[in-house]
Design an enzyme around this catalytic site. Structure first.
Site, mmCIF file in Angstrom:
data_model
loop_
_atom_site.group_PDB
_atom_site.id
_atom_site.type_symbol
_atom_site.label_atom_id
_atom_site.label_comp_id
_atom_site.label_asym_id
_atom_site.label_seq_id
_atom_site.Cartn_x
_atom_site.Cartn_y
_atom_site.Cartn_z
ATOM 1 N N LYS A 153 9.490 5.204 -6.827
ATOM 2 C CA LYS A 153 8.591 6.111 -7.523
ATOM 3 C C LYS A 153 8.359 7.370 -6.687
ATOM 4 O O LYS A 153 8.493 8.474 -7.172
ATOM 5 C CB LYS A 153 7.244 5.430 -7.820
ATOM 6 N N ASP A 193 -0.877 -2.959 -4.774
ATOM 7 C CA ASP A 193 0.425 -2.409 -5.175
ATOM 8 C C ASP A 193 0.228 -0.890 -5.263
ATOM 9 O O ASP A 193 -0.526 -0.407 -6.100
ATOM 10 C CB ASP A 193 0.799 -2.998 -6.547
ATOM 11 N N TRP A 229 1.549 -3.625 -14.793
ATOM 12 C CA TRP A 229 2.052 -4.140 -13.510
ATOM 13 C C TRP A 229 1.065 -5.112 -12.892
ATOM 14 O O TRP A 229 1.453 -6.141 -12.336
ATOM 15 C CB TRP A 229 2.368 -2.993 -12.554
#
Ligand SMILES: *Cc1c(COP(=O)(O)O)cnc(C)c1O
Length: 360
Positions: free
Chosen positions: A195, A171, A101
């Site tokens: 998530k 993030d 990511w």
């Protein structure tokens, strides 16, 4: 009805209580005669939902007044572009690449300016967090970027990097609300909610006000400007209204559970059960350097691909689902987010012990 133990990395398990409440309100939200899904986002009823969600989040994370909370769309991945478009005033940013990511964010930023990879753990399949105490931070960097919890590899920054005074952008998709955080250490904290917080389709951006300006890269679409969303309290266009409503319920659930400190203790207890077992097991092994282990995502392997596949298959049949590891790591991964009950992890470990005995 039977619920499984869902170890998915995302979209992931939500608190059962929240789902039941949403079910109760599905046809008639508080006497409105309609579902929140069917409601205009302009009138008072919905305004209360989004305002209350924001207030609860501010309360939980102790967000200072000089930070805005934005409920946006496009997932975490849209932020990979939105961040450079809005923050790259000098067209320079430093990225710490600790997983897929972070790497995607780094690659996206290269479309907009000079993105420097100032540290990486790719040499060992992202199984650790590099030392970030004295990195070559660029003099003119507009920000330093991290992915704080690496969902795929199961690592987490236990200390934030020394950014040498530069704005930190993080993030936090897979560790959102899993433990207390000092918001003042960041310029931007953002995460896709699927998530640990809610249904896919919402991304929450917590951003310091001085970073929200008209001065964005030329050509930045209106919808990708933080300012337009900040000026309109996340209601510039139709927001992901139902998703925000569920996030609001999850915030209330976390408050009821005792807030982020209590969440942290609950998560540490759960993770310890699994990590302790991995450390003593002769069959299963964790894949991450111990001091960098995530509380949320726990990858492990047997060292034998066939046995891994057999484990995943038998676990699924026994009601422990979505344990297959990410394709780039192989093996297994148990994501044990806030809403995973402690019994889920206890029973998983029991099952692993049994599997180990049968396959010794
Ligand atoms: C899942 C995930 C993403 C991507 O989220 P999307 O909402 O699918 O764009 C980004 N970062 C992290 C840390 C993630 O776990």
């Amino acid at each position: 009805m039977s619920r499984v133990y869902n170890f998915s990395a995302g979209p992931a398990v939500l608190p059962e209580e929240v789902l039941r409440e949403a079910a109760d309100e599905m046809l008639d939200y508080k006497g409105s005669g309609m579902s929140v899904m069917e409601m205009s986002h302009r009138p008072k009823t919905y305004d209360n939902i989004i305002k209350e969600a924001e207030a609860d989040l501010r309360d939980l994370m102790n967000i200072p007044d000089n930070y805005k909370v934005l409920f946006l769309q496009g997932g975490a991945s849209q932020q990979f572009a939105m961040i450079p478009m809005n923050l790259m005033k000098n067209k320079v940013a430093d990225y710490i690449v600790t997983g897929q990511w972070a790497k995607k964010a780094y690659q996206e930023a290269q479309l907009y300016g000079k993105a420097n990879k100032i540290a990486s753990s790719e040499d060992k399949t992202f199984s650790y967090i590099p030392d970030c105490s004295d990195l070559p931070i660029s003099e003119d960097a507009d920000y330093v970027y991290i992915c704080e919890n690496n969902t795929i590899y199961g690592t987490k920054f236990k200390t934030l990097p020394n950014t040498k005074g530069k704005t930190l952008v993080a993030d936090v998709s897979s560790c959102f609300l899993s433990e207390p955080v000092d918001v003042t250490k960041y310029g931007v904290i953002y995460g896709g909610v699927q998530k640990n917080v809610g249904p896919a389709g919402v991304v929450i951006v917590i951003i310091r006000e001085d970073l929200i300006t008209e001065d964005v890269l030329p050509g930045t679409p209106t919808m990708l400007r933080y300012k337009i969303h900040a000026d309109n309290d996340s209601l510039y266009n139709t927001p992901p209204a139902y998703g925000i409503y569920i996030c609001g319920k999850v915030f209330k659930w976390i408050k009821k559970m005792g807030g982020l400190q209590a969440m942290k203790e609950h998560n540490e207890k759960k993770a310890k059960i699994l990590y302790d077992f991995l450390d003593e097991s002769k069959l299963f092994k964790g894949t991450v350097r111990k001091e960098d282990r995530s509380l949320m995502n726990v990858p492990f392997v047997t060292g034998n691909e066939e046995l891994d596949a057999k484990f995943v298959k038998e676990a699924t049949a026994a009601g422990f689902v979505n344990l297959k590891g990410h394709r780039t790591v192989g093996g297994m991964r148990a994501s044990i987010y806030n809403a995973m009950p402690i019994e889920g992890v206890e029973k998983l470990v029991e099952f692993m012990k049994k599997f180990e005995a049968e396959n010794a």
